[in-house]
Design a protein around this motif. Sequence first.
Motif, mmCIF file in Angstrom:
data_model
loop_
_atom_site.group_PDB
_atom_site.id
_atom_site.type_symbol
_atom_site.label_atom_id
_atom_site.label_comp_id
_atom_site.label_asym_id
_atom_site.label_seq_id
_atom_site.Cartn_x
_atom_site.Cartn_y
_atom_site.Cartn_z
ATOM 1 N N SER A 159 0.882 -1.050 0.211
ATOM 2 C CA SER A 159 0.397 0.041 0.018
ATOM 3 C C SER A 159 1.087 1.412 -0.161
ATOM 4 O O SER A 159 0.527 2.610 0.038
ATOM 5 N N GLU A 160 2.037 1.436 0.284
ATOM 6 C CA GLU A 160 2.910 1.890 -0.055
ATOM 7 C C GLU A 160 3.423 2.606 -1.142
ATOM 8 O O GLU A 160 3.660 3.847 -1.426
ATOM 9 N N PHE A 161 3.282 1.777 -1.691
ATOM 10 C CA PHE A 161 3.110 1.952 -3.775
ATOM 11 C C PHE A 161 2.291 2.365 -4.364
ATOM 12 O O PHE A 161 2.191 2.568 -5.457
ATOM 13 N N TYR A 162 1.245 1.459 -3.987
ATOM 14 C CA TYR A 162 -0.117 0.806 -5.065
ATOM 15 C C TYR A 162 -1.489 1.537 -4.049
ATOM 16 O O TYR A 162 -0.793 1.029 -2.616
ATOM 17 N N LYS A 189 -26.263 0.346 -5.417
ATOM 18 C CA LYS A 189 -24.270 0.499 -5.887
ATOM 19 C C LYS A 189 -24.377 -0.421 -6.270
ATOM 20 O O LYS A 189 -23.690 -1.512 -5.610
ATOM 21 N N ILE A 190 -22.387 -0.533 -7.363
ATOM 22 C CA ILE A 190 -22.150 -1.974 -7.802
ATOM 23 C C ILE A 190 -21.104 -1.804 -6.769
ATOM 24 O O ILE A 190 -20.155 -0.024 -7.364
ATOM 25 N N PRO A 191 -20.568 -2.197 -5.779
ATOM 26 C CA PRO A 191 -19.020 -2.470 -5.894
ATOM 27 C C PRO A 191 -17.514 -1.538 -6.842
ATOM 28 O O PRO A 191 -17.975 -3.295 -7.414
ATOM 29 N N LEU A 192 -16.629 -0.939 -7.176
ATOM 30 C CA LEU A 192 -16.142 -1.197 -8.260
ATOM 31 C C LEU A 192 -14.502 -0.695 -7.527
ATOM 32 O O LEU A 192 -14.031 0.177 -6.485
ATOM 33 N N THR A 193 -13.605 -1.640 -7.420
ATOM 34 C CA THR A 193 -12.929 -1.501 -6.521
ATOM 35 C C THR A 193 -11.624 -1.222 -8.117
ATOM 36 O O THR A 193 -11.125 -1.592 -8.958
ATOM 37 N N ILE A 194 -10.604 0.077 -7.725
ATOM 38 C CA ILE A 194 -9.538 0.538 -8.405
ATOM 39 C C ILE A 194 -7.891 0.123 -7.588
ATOM 40 O O ILE A 194 -8.022 1.039 -6.100
ATOM 41 N N VAL A 195 -6.806 -0.266 -8.133
ATOM 42 C CA VAL A 195 -5.829 0.146 -8.047
ATOM 43 C C VAL A 195 -4.659 0.860 -8.621
ATOM 44 O O VAL A 195 -4.993 0.797 -10.388
ATOM 45 N N TYR A 196 -4.136 1.429 -8.209
ATOM 46 C CA TYR A 196 -2.796 2.156 -9.073
ATOM 47 C C TYR A 196 -2.289 2.545 -8.362
ATOM 48 O O TYR A 196 -1.920 2.684 -7.470
ATOM 49 N N SER A 197 -0.778 2.667 -9.020
ATOM 50 C CA SER A 197 0.391 3.507 -8.767
ATOM 51 C C SER A 197 0.645 4.789 -7.715
ATOM 52 O O SER A 197 -0.067 5.641 -8.714
ATOM 53 N N TRP A 238 -4.128 -9.901 -5.483
ATOM 54 C CA TRP A 238 -2.621 -9.006 -5.830
ATOM 55 C C TRP A 238 -2.025 -10.412 -7.357
ATOM 56 O O TRP A 238 -1.649 -11.523 -6.807
ATOM 57 N N CYS A 239 -1.771 -9.772 -8.620
ATOM 58 C CA CYS A 239 -0.882 -10.431 -9.102
ATOM 59 C C CYS A 239 0.320 -9.479 -9.616
ATOM 60 O O CYS A 239 0.277 -8.905 -9.888
ATOM 61 N N THR A 240 1.079 -10.624 -9.708
ATOM 62 C CA THR A 240 2.765 -10.173 -9.892
ATOM 63 C C THR A 240 2.338 -9.669 -11.190
ATOM 64 O O THR A 240 3.240 -8.828 -11.787
ATOM 65 N N GLU A 241 1.841 -10.393 -12.302
ATOM 66 C CA GLU A 241 1.604 -10.118 -13.452
ATOM 67 C C GLU A 241 0.729 -8.951 -13.511
ATOM 68 O O GLU A 241 1.575 -7.654 -14.948
ATOM 69 N N SER A 242 0.311 -8.169 -13.056
ATOM 70 C CA SER A 242 0.106 -7.306 -12.988
ATOM 71 C C SER A 242 0.601 -5.679 -12.585
ATOM 72 O O SER A 242 1.018 -4.710 -12.714
ATOM 73 N N LYS A 243 1.739 -5.902 -11.854
ATOM 74 C CA LYS A 243 2.514 -4.629 -11.617
ATOM 75 C C LYS A 243 3.302 -4.349 -13.088
ATOM 76 O O LYS A 243 3.670 -2.844 -12.789
ATOM 77 N N SER A 244 3.107 -4.948 -13.662
ATOM 78 C CA SER A 244 4.074 -4.897 -15.278
ATOM 79 C C SER A 244 2.994 -3.162 -15.705
ATOM 80 O O SER A 244 3.632 -2.693 -16.279
ATOM 81 N N LEU A 245 2.273 -3.935 -15.737
ATOM 82 C CA LEU A 245 0.837 -2.275 -16.083
ATOM 83 C C LEU A 245 0.986 -1.203 -15.193
ATOM 84 O O LEU A 245 0.501 -0.267 -15.444
ATOM 85 N N LEU A 246 0.882 -1.617 -13.327
ATOM 86 C CA LEU A 246 0.903 -0.602 -12.407
ATOM 87 C C LEU A 246 1.606 0.248 -12.736
ATOM 88 O O LEU A 246 1.571 1.815 -12.473
ATOM 89 N N ASP A 247 2.944 0.011 -12.605
ATOM 90 C CA ASP A 247 4.233 0.269 -12.972
ATOM 91 C C ASP A 247 4.549 1.243 -13.977
ATOM 92 O O ASP A 247 5.144 2.132 -14.411
ATOM 93 N N ARG A 248 3.301 1.221 -15.571
ATOM 94 C CA ARG A 248 3.661 2.074 -16.405
ATOM 95 C C ARG A 248 2.310 2.625 -16.807
ATOM 96 O O ARG A 248 2.361 3.035 -17.230
ATOM 97 N N GLY A 249 1.587 3.105 -15.857
ATOM 98 C CA GLY A 249 0.246 4.144 -14.992
ATOM 99 C C GLY A 249 -0.677 3.489 -15.717
ATOM 100 O O GLY A 249 -1.372 4.844 -15.563
ATOM 101 N N TRP A 250 -0.899 2.249 -15.408
ATOM 102 C CA TRP A 250 -2.359 1.927 -15.907
ATOM 103 C C TRP A 250 -3.429 1.442 -14.225
ATOM 104 O O TRP A 250 -2.714 1.762 -13.704
ATOM 105 N N VAL A 251 -4.039 1.851 -14.517
ATOM 106 C CA VAL A 251 -5.661 1.953 -13.287
ATOM 107 C C VAL A 251 -5.776 0.851 -13.777
ATOM 108 O O VAL A 251 -5.856 0.292 -14.383
ATOM 109 N N ILE A 252 -6.178 -0.665 -13.031
ATOM 110 C CA ILE A 252 -6.524 -2.244 -12.851
ATOM 111 C C ILE A 252 -8.045 -1.795 -11.671
ATOM 112 O O ILE A 252 -8.178 -1.537 -11.037
#
Length: 787
Positions: free
Chosen positions: A520-523, A538-546, A573-587
């Motif tokens: 959580s310090e990074f994302y 109301k629909i739960p929507l979870t977002i993760v970003y850098s 958490w999926c380690t593959e997603s980190k490559s997108l998160l570190d490139r500025g993607w929102v998941i």
Amino acid sequence: MRQFLTALRHHHRYLLRRPNPSFTIRFASAHYKPHKPPPPPAPPTPPKPPQKPATFTLHDYSWEDPYSWMSNLNDKVAMRHMDMYMEQEEKYTEAVLADTDRLQSKLQSEMASRMSSQLSTPPFRWGPWLYYRRVEEGKQYPVLCRRLASLNDEFISHKSPTAGFDFISGKRIEQILIDYNKEAERFGGYAYEEVSEISPDHRFIAYTMYDKDNDFFKLCVRDLNFGSLCSKPQADWVCNVAWAKGGQALIYVVTDQNKKPYRIYCSMFGSKDEDVILLEEPAQNVHVNIRHTKDYKFVTVNVFSTTYSKVFLINAADPLSGFKLIWESEPCAHCIIEHHQGYLYLFTNADRNGQSVNYHYILRSHLHSSTPRKWENVFIDDKDLVIEDVDFCDSHMVLIVKESETERFRLCSVALPLPINKDAVYLKEVFPHFLPLPEHVSQIAPGTNYDFYSQIMRFTISSPVMPDAVVDYNLSNGKFEIIQQQNLLQERTRILYGTTSVGPTPTPTTTTDQSWNDLSEFYACETHQVVSSDGTVKIPLTIVYSHKRKKESQNPGILHGHGAYGELLDKKWCTESKSLLDRGWVIAYADVRGGGGKGKKWHEDGRSVKKHNSINDYISCAKFLIGNKIIHENKLAGCGYSAGGLLVASAINICPHLFRAAVLKVPFLDPSNTLVHPILPLTPVDYEEFGYPGDVDDFKAIRRFCPYENIQSGVVYPAVLVTSSLNTRFGVWEAAKWVARVRERTIKDPNHPIILNLTSDLVEENRYLQCKESALEAAFLIKIMDS
């Protein structure tokens, strides 16, 4: 050549010293010809499969399917054409993604470097033994092992097992029970195990291996004392097993040729008699299932159809003594029976007094109750603490609950036995002990809690911003221990997080003051409540970003969805997603109606004739992400797996311009034809989920939400990567048909390719192949967003 270059340099310096610039201009115009860049290569041409019109009729409605030939599995000519077409699709995909080869290699390297170095499952203790799986260096498949806990007490917790050799004593202390690499040799190079059960006396293991050539699971029983396969029982088409008589009898379920579980056998060890048929349900809409209670005193038999559920009890000490009906309900419901000190506990979501209930509840009945059997409530319904799951041991009941107001998962234990002959109580009144958990927990899953008499219960804690943590919960003192969790901050990827400090991995302690390896310090992880298009929920929507990469209205993003079978959307958490998160993607993750997490009604409001609710919920979440400037308006991608592919593809049909790209993984894209004419066997649950074509209203609803039948004509669709496999529950023809029809009807745009990628059958068994497939998907998304 060297003299020519030297002379040219001298001449160039001479021209620069000339005072008359007009000479330079005249010289350039006379001798210099601008270099024309080569024309860009023509975009690859997608393959065009042949069309063979076929007409189908139901409920006085007729429709054509020119690609139905793709599913004619018994037509050898059609299958040869299909093979050629799949080769063309493979070459087209390679051509479209040829310019991403370097990016794919980089992404795969990143993802592989972040894979856990832990090549063993944490051992679980059962009786005197420690059981675990580990991967040997250079081998594709793991080995199942055990060792006596008394020989290596330190091995019980977080230590990684070695090859089973104790260097102090000089003795081998490990016993290999099953080497799945050798099993692969027996089954044509492919080792896939569906079920496995060790006998309560630790003498045998029964397991089923997939026979790829015959398309069924084969029962294998191995004697653990000698390591050899037993000559009996031997059976094919086996889908479920349970031990009886302390390990001297095996009860197993077989399927028919349509893979419907319909017959139960009992095999007695040491007997030369043929296996005995205990139950047979030949009706097409009736399924059977078995499981043993945790104390191994009973085997429960669930018989269910679309209209009813029944649970029978078999005395494990005398499995041939017959069945005893202990529970029945209408309609079909989830029913799990456990036994504890003379009482039966039922965990179910069945209707109460003819009224539907939204969540599961727990009932209790004396084992030797009078007829008709009386069931009493254990807990009073509490809207603040909803029971999601339950597990038992000899001394405690452990509950996974959710605080409905905050959508927060909790884990608590209640001492057994509970008071007898007393009215139901609120859960809070029995003073449960709550396990402290990190923030943003998305799921708690019970682990391998085989030992009924153990005071240790194992769970896996998942979060969008934390690697999965395997936790041992000590019921005697309420403390817990993290026995396995990847520490990304102190492994090979530490430099990617901006720190170069190196230190030993902290040793887990047995106090409640645990250090969760969260990120959580990074994302950041945020949860929003999106108002549905009809304004009712109301629909739960979870977002993760850098934290460092978040920019208003600028970030590309991907929206995951599933919305089927009442299942929780996987947000771990999926380690593959980190490559997108570190490139500025929102998941982002949309928990739309039809999925799990908000009770049975949430599921019912998104299935069958109400399937449009889940699709509209997904679209509402997509619009929320763009409207609130979380994701760039032209950089949103959708992603769905299996039934989630139906969700995303249907949303694209309705709002093709809302998405720039999509990834559909082994998707269910043609329910209209598949439900009417199933090529692969379907279960009552499938029809309950998507509708019964024989019912006119259901049939009309299926036609309305079917992705294959509702592709818009004359518009540009987003770029789509469809992945499938020849061995999937929803056949590869569904993906191939949808891809062909999208190309046929929509406007072709080279920047919006529609591609089909066939994945390896071994992807799920090989984590490096998983990295390769994930890298391809990520490269596709990055390419499209940058184009």
